[in-house]
Design a protein around this motif. Structure first.
Motif: not given
Length: 123
Positions: A13-17, A30-36, A47-58
């Motif tokens: 998450l820090p790198r992606a952010t 906004a950031s919420f960690d946990p849950p990430g 745009l939600l960066l999520d450790t549990g999400a699948p990859s999306a093409l946007h």
């Protein structure tokens, strides 16, 4: 009906952010960690960066796709496809009439493909 959120996988998450803060030119809203979870505002679309999400093409609309690609390349971003015209808009069904749609593709810090689009006036 309208889209309100796109979820994108982010293992680090820090790198992606940092990547999306640079790409979008704005910090997360906004950031919420946990849950990430990290949220960016894309003009009303989250745009939600999520450790549990699948990859999306946007695809993101930018003012100058070539300049954006060069800025990202200089920062070490992998460029998968150089800017190229894919379509000419003769009407406004898919974009502004009288423009060329220029696309390029880059990889974000997590390996996800991101499309960049510019609507370039016809010359």
């Amino acid at each position: 009906m309208r889209a309100v959120q796109i979820a994108q996988h982010a293992a680090d998450l820090p790198r992606a952010t940092a990547f999306y803060t640079d790409l979008l030119g704005a910090p997360p809203v906004a950031s919420f960690d946990p849950p990430g979870l990290v949220f960016f505002d894309l003009n009303g679309l989250r745009l939600l960066l999520d450790t549990g999400a699948p990859s999306a093409l946007h695809y993101l609309l930018v003012d100058d796709v070539a300049a954006t690609v060069e800025r990202l390349r200089a920062a070490g971003t992998a460029v998968e496809s150089e800017p190229h015209v894919i379509f000419t808009h003769t009407d406004d069904r898919l974009g502004p009439a009288g423009t060329e749609e220029v696309h390029a593709f880059v990889r974000d810090s997590e390996g996800n493909l991101v499309g960049l689009i510019e609507h370039r006036p016809l010359r």
